[in-house]
Scaffold this motif. Structure first.
Motif, PDB file in Angstrom:
ATOM      1  N   ARG A  37       0.842  -1.208   0.000  1.00 26.23           N
ATOM      2  CA  ARG A  37       0.000   0.000   0.000  1.00 26.23           C
ATOM      3  C   ARG A  37       0.874   1.253   0.000  1.00 26.23           C
ATOM      4  O   ARG A  37       0.634   2.192  -0.759  1.00 26.23           O
ATOM      5  N   LYS A  38       1.911   1.258   0.827  1.00 23.79           N
ATOM      6  CA  LYS A  38       2.804   2.420   0.893  1.00 23.79           C
ATOM      7  C   LYS A  38       3.564   2.617  -0.416  1.00 23.79           C
ATOM      8  O   LYS A  38       3.757   3.754  -0.860  1.00 23.79           O
ATOM      9  N   ILE A  39       3.996   1.533  -1.033  1.00 30.47           N
ATOM     10  CA  ILE A  39       4.683   1.622  -2.325  1.00 30.47           C
ATOM     11  C   ILE A  39       3.741   2.202  -3.369  1.00 30.47           C
ATOM     12  O   ILE A  39       4.127   3.067  -4.167  1.00 30.47           O
ATOM     13  N   SER A  40       2.501   1.747  -3.365  1.00 24.97           N
ATOM     14  CA  SER A  40       1.506   2.258  -4.309  1.00 24.97           C
ATOM     15  C   SER A  40       1.273   3.753  -4.094  1.00 24.97           C
ATOM     16  O   SER A  40       1.207   4.530  -5.060  1.00 24.97           O
ATOM     17  N   ASN A  41       1.142   4.167  -2.849  1.00 24.66           N
ATOM     18  CA  ASN A  41       0.958   5.589  -2.540  1.00 24.66           C
ATOM     19  C   ASN A  41       2.176   6.402  -2.953  1.00 24.66           C
ATOM     20  O   ASN A  41       2.038   7.508  -3.485  1.00 24.66           O
ATOM     21  N   ALA A  42       3.370   5.868  -2.698  1.00 25.02           N
ATOM     22  CA  ALA A  42       4.594   6.574  -3.079  1.00 25.02           C
ATOM     23  C   ALA A  42       4.679   6.720  -4.595  1.00 25.02           C
ATOM     24  O   ALA A  42       5.079   7.772  -5.103  1.00 25.02           O
ATOM     25  N   GLN A  43       4.283   5.684  -5.333  1.00 27.25           N
ATOM     26  CA  GLN A  43       4.291   5.754  -6.796  1.00 27.25           C
ATOM     27  C   GLN A  43       3.287   6.799  -7.280  1.00 27.25           C
ATOM     28  O   GLN A  43       3.589   7.564  -8.197  1.00 27.25           O
ATOM     29  N   PHE A  44       2.126   6.846  -6.653  1.00 30.48           N
ATOM     30  CA  PHE A  44       1.112   7.842  -6.988  1.00 30.48           C
ATOM     31  C   PHE A  44       1.664   9.249  -6.770  1.00 30.48           C
ATOM     32  O   PHE A  44       1.528  10.131  -7.629  1.00 30.48           O
ATOM     33  N   ASN A  45       2.309   9.462  -5.609  1.00 26.74           N
ATOM     34  CA  ASN A  45       2.903  10.769  -5.307  1.00 26.74           C
ATOM     35  C   ASN A  45       4.019  11.110  -6.287  1.00 26.74           C
ATOM     36  O   ASN A  45       4.136  12.252  -6.730  1.00 26.74           O
ATOM     37  N   LEU A  46       4.840  10.125  -6.636  1.00 28.60           N
ATOM     38  CA  LEU A  46       5.920  10.357  -7.592  1.00 28.60           C
ATOM     39  C   LEU A  46       5.356  10.747  -8.947  1.00 28.60           C
ATOM     40  O   LEU A  46       5.864  11.670  -9.602  1.00 28.60           O
ATOM     41  N   ASP A  47       4.291  10.078  -9.377  1.00 34.41           N
ATOM     42  CA  ASP A  47       3.646  10.430 -10.647  1.00 34.41           C
ATOM     43  C   ASP A  47       3.182  11.888 -10.620  1.00 34.41           C
ATOM     44  O   ASP A  47       3.384  12.633 -11.585  1.00 34.41           O
ATOM     45  N   GLN A  48       2.566  12.304  -9.514  1.00 35.97           N
ATOM     46  CA  GLN A  48       2.122  13.694  -9.395  1.00 35.97           C
ATOM     47  C   GLN A  48       3.296  14.653  -9.449  1.00 35.97           C
ATOM     48  O   GLN A  48       3.231  15.693 -10.115  1.00 35.97           O
ATOM     49  N   LEU A  49       4.367  14.330  -8.757  1.00 36.71           N
ATOM     50  CA  LEU A  49       5.544  15.192  -8.741  1.00 36.71           C
ATOM     51  C   LEU A  49       6.167  15.317 -10.127  1.00 36.71           C
ATOM     52  O   LEU A  49       6.567  16.408 -10.545  1.00 36.71           O
ATOM     53  N   MET A  50       6.236  14.213 -10.851  1.00 37.94           N
ATOM     54  CA  MET A  50       6.829  14.231 -12.191  1.00 37.94           C
ATOM     55  C   MET A  50       5.988  15.081 -13.146  1.00 37.94           C
ATOM     56  O   MET A  50       6.534  15.861 -13.929  1.00 37.94           O
ATOM     57  N   VAL A  51       4.671  14.949 -13.080  1.00 39.54           N
ATOM     58  CA  VAL A  51       3.794  15.751 -13.935  1.00 39.54           C
ATOM     59  C   VAL A  51       3.912  17.229 -13.545  1.00 39.54           C
ATOM     60  O   VAL A  51       3.977  18.100 -14.424  1.00 39.54           O
TER      61      VAL A  51
END
Length: 74
Positions: A37-51
């Motif tokens: 769950r934490k990895i998924s959330n971190a990936q979601f946050n990373l996607d937002q940061l990259m965009v």
């Protein structure tokens, strides 16, 4: 009363009943689920940061393109 229902879980392609695991195994499994769950959330946050970064780079490039060119010979 009816039968107690057990919770099937799959670990590396093998199905287990959660309730049949030892307390230690349940805790380890719960850690794995929480980390997923934490990895998924971190990936979601990373996607937002990259965009967001891409948007700022685009805006910066647009701003630079609109700026009048300075003649280097002056």
């Amino acid at each position: 009363m009816g039968k107690d229902k057990k919770t099937p879980i799959t670990i590396d392609g093998t199905e287990y009943q959660y309730e049949d695991l030892s307390q230690e195994q349940q805790a380890l499994f719960n850690h794995c689920v929480d980390l997923d769950r934490k990895i998924s959330n971190a990936q979601f946050n990373l996607d937002q940061l990259m965009v967001g970064k891409e948007a700022f780079i685009t805006r910066l490039n647009q701003s630079l393109a609109e700026e009048p060119k300075v003649d280097e010979a002056e």
